[in-house]
Design an enzyme around this catalytic site. Structure first.
Site, PDB file in Angstrom:
ATOM      1  NE  ARG A 240      -3.627  -2.385  -0.036  1.00 26.38           N
ATOM      2  CZ  ARG A 240      -3.230  -3.429  -0.784  1.00 26.38           C
ATOM      3  NH1 ARG A 240      -2.158  -3.355  -1.543  1.00 26.38           N
ATOM      4  NH2 ARG A 240      -3.932  -4.540  -0.797  1.00 26.38           N
TER       5      ARG A 240
ATOM      6  CB  SER B 224      -8.778  -1.408   4.662  1.00 28.13           C
ATOM      7  OG  SER B 224      -9.453  -2.585   4.293  1.00 28.13           O
TER       8      SER B 224
ATOM      9  CD  GLU C 237      -5.206   0.914   2.730  1.00 30.49           C
ATOM     10  OE1 GLU C 237      -5.171  -0.205   3.283  1.00 30.49           O
ATOM     11  OE2 GLU C 237      -5.862   1.150   1.700  1.00 30.49           O
TER      12      GLU C 237
END
Ligand code: FAD
Length: 306
Positions: free
Chosen positions: A177, A226, A296
């Site tokens: 990510r 998320s 994130e």
């Protein structure tokens, strides 16, 4: 380039949260983007980039300076490159950074190619996909953006001149990510390639993936997907669930009852409530499981001591 003032940013985010941008524009061409960057430099405004706004938490106080939203900076060129040896043929897509990932999905579906599967249900733009190395947890090939990117183009100031920099894939570093090697600057264009191999069942696989997302994720409520990255060897959602945090709320921000790594906006949630809830989840998971969850989602704007 039209630059607006005091523009609420919530409608430009998937969480529908956040205060106003002091200055805001929606460039459609590289000329307009360069013009906006030049104005910001002349006026000494800080610049913030917004792609699809699907992985950001914008402060209630908003964002100072100029927010450049790439939603209209969208175009693709598609070429099927045929080589003498068929196994060396490939599909090449050149996409402006603001092109929706859904457009890539449409193209790969048209050519019945494997990347359609990981792209199914991935929101946001191509540029944001590169910045976040967006991908899926399932063991697919490909499963992350970095596997498709052959090169990118970045616009950045060098010695008071706006330079267009081409970077090949081995000048970039791809991690979970995240991508590196292109900063500072704005990713303006992305070249993606994939071997020309047909997967006849790809449409059925994409439909099944979409159904799976619908069953597991609270897609009926505003979210950023998320909130936390998975810690090494673990799953953030499982840890949060095991700590009994599903349904935990602050104001109108709630840890989803359906997927513990999602925080949903129940209607009118503020960025402050959402950030407090994120911190509460981190604190409880640390206390009960000894694991530090990192976010994130990217915070944009003014946060002070929050
Ligand atoms: C329902 C839902 C499901 C999701 N599922 C997934 C998933 O399965 N996998 C996954 O990886 N992600 C997922 N996400 C998160 C998100 O969609 C991805 O991270 C996406 O790639 C972000 O792209 P964006 O265009 O929305 O970026 P934004 O949220 O607009 O921006 C993210 C960051 O990138 C910067 N940025 C954006 N564009 C540029 C550019 N052109 N140049 C320089 N900087 C830039 C921004 O300043 C910001 O810091 C999900 C989100 C939602 C809402």
């Amino acid at each position: 380039m039209i630059i607006e003032t005091n523009v609420p940013l919530a409608p430009y985010t998937s969480w529908l949260i956040g205060g106003p941008a002091d200055f805001f524009c929606l460039p459609e061409t590289e000329e307009q983007l360069s013009e906006a960057l030049t104005i910001a430099k002349d006026k000494q405004f800080p610049v913030t980039i917004l792609g699809g706004g699907t992985n950001v938490l914008v402060s209630d106080q908003g964002v100072r300076g100029l927010v450049i939203c790439l939603k209209k900076f969208s175009r693709t060129e598609v070429e099927l490159v045929t080589e003498a040896k068929p196994e060396q043929s490939y599909l090449r897509i050149r996409a402006l950074a603001g092109t929706p990932k859904a457009e890539l999905l449409r193209i790969f579906l048209k050519y019945k190619m494997a990347p359609a599967l990981f792209l199914a249900g991935l929101p946001g733009d191509v540029g944001g996909g590169v910045v976040m190395n967006a991908g899926v947890a399932e063991n697919l090939v490909p499963r992350e953006f970095g596997e498709l990117v052959r090169s990118i183009q970045v616009l950045r100031w060098e010695k008071n001149t706006l330079q267009r920099i081409d970077l090949g894939r081995n000048q970039l570093r791809w991690t979970y990510r995240h991508s590196d090697g292109w900063q500072p600057g704005i990713i303006t264009q992305v070249e993606l390639v994939w071997p020309s191999i047909e997967v006849p069942s790809i449409l059925e696989q994409v439909k099944a993936a979409n159904l799976n997302r619908l069953q597991k994720q609270p897609l009926d409520k505003p979210s950023c997907g998320s909130v936390f990255v998975n810690p090494v060897g673990g799953k953030a959602a499982q840890l949060i669930d095991e700590c009994g945090l599903k349904g935990l709320s602050i104001g109108s921000a709630q840890v989803s009852l359906k997927h513990a790594n999602f925080i949903v906006n129940q209607g009118g949630a503020t960025a402050t409530d959402t950030w407090r809830l994120i911190q509460k989840v981190q604190q409880r998971v640390k206390e009960l499981k000894g694991v530090n969850l990192t976010t994130e989602v990217v915070r944009l704007g003014e946060w002070g001591e929050a």
